[in-house]
Design an enzyme around this catalytic site. Structure first.
Site, PDB file in Angstrom:
ATOM      1  N   HIS A   9       0.854  -1.186   0.000  1.00  0.00           N
ATOM      2  CA  HIS A   9       0.000   0.000   0.000  1.00  0.00           C
ATOM      3  C   HIS A   9       0.884   1.228   0.000  1.00  0.00           C
ATOM      4  O   HIS A   9       1.901   1.277   0.696  1.00  0.00           O
ATOM      5  CB  HIS A   9      -0.916   0.015   1.228  1.00  0.00           C
ATOM      6  CG  HIS A   9      -1.947  -1.060   1.195  1.00  0.00           C
ATOM      7  ND1 HIS A   9      -3.128  -0.927   0.496  1.00  0.00           N
ATOM      8  CD2 HIS A   9      -1.982  -2.291   1.741  1.00  0.00           C
ATOM      9  CE1 HIS A   9      -3.841  -2.027   0.625  1.00  0.00           C
ATOM     10  NE2 HIS A   9      -3.166  -2.874   1.381  1.00  0.00           N
ATOM     11  N   CYS A  21      -2.056   5.407  -4.711  1.00  0.00           N
ATOM     12  CA  CYS A  21      -2.817   4.160  -4.764  1.00  0.00           C
ATOM     13  C   CYS A  21      -3.803   4.174  -5.935  1.00  0.00           C
ATOM     14  O   CYS A  21      -3.925   3.194  -6.670  1.00  0.00           O
ATOM     15  CB  CYS A  21      -3.568   3.946  -3.450  1.00  0.00           C
ATOM     16  SG  CYS A  21      -4.614   2.482  -3.437  1.00  0.00           S
TER      17      CYS A  21
END
Length: 99
Positions: A9, A21
């Protein structure tokens, strides 16, 4: 390139506000979808429902034309991640090419 793995992430902002992201997700999901659309072959795809992991592998037995299109799509995704997204947020994204 015959396979691509995206994992982790970015954590560059709060959930729902993370532009790194969003960029990675958009580029990789678009690549997977267009592999099928433009080659007519479904790649092997594994992903985690909560995000943070995507694996895409080209199947065996592609024609030369299908391989060429697939390579262009995968290389495009790699270059966009490395040259565009990672350069704008080097602290949040690492792109590695493994031969």
């Amino acid at each position: 390139m015959v396979a691509m793995t995206v994992e982790g992430h970015a954590m560059s902002a709060e959930y729902g506000q993370d532009l790194v992201c969003a960029a990675v997700s958009t580029l990789t999901i678009s690549m997977v979808n267009n592999l099928e659309r433009l080659t007519g072959v479904r790649p092997l795809v594994e992903q985690e429902p909560e995000g943070g992991y995507l694996y895409c592998e080209l199947p065996q037995g592609l024609s030369d034309a299908q391989k060429q299109v697939a390579q262009i799509l995968m290389k495009n995704c790699y270059l966009a991640l490395k040259e565009d997204v990672a350069k704008s947020a080097p602290e949040s994204l690492q792109v590695i090419l493994i031969h």
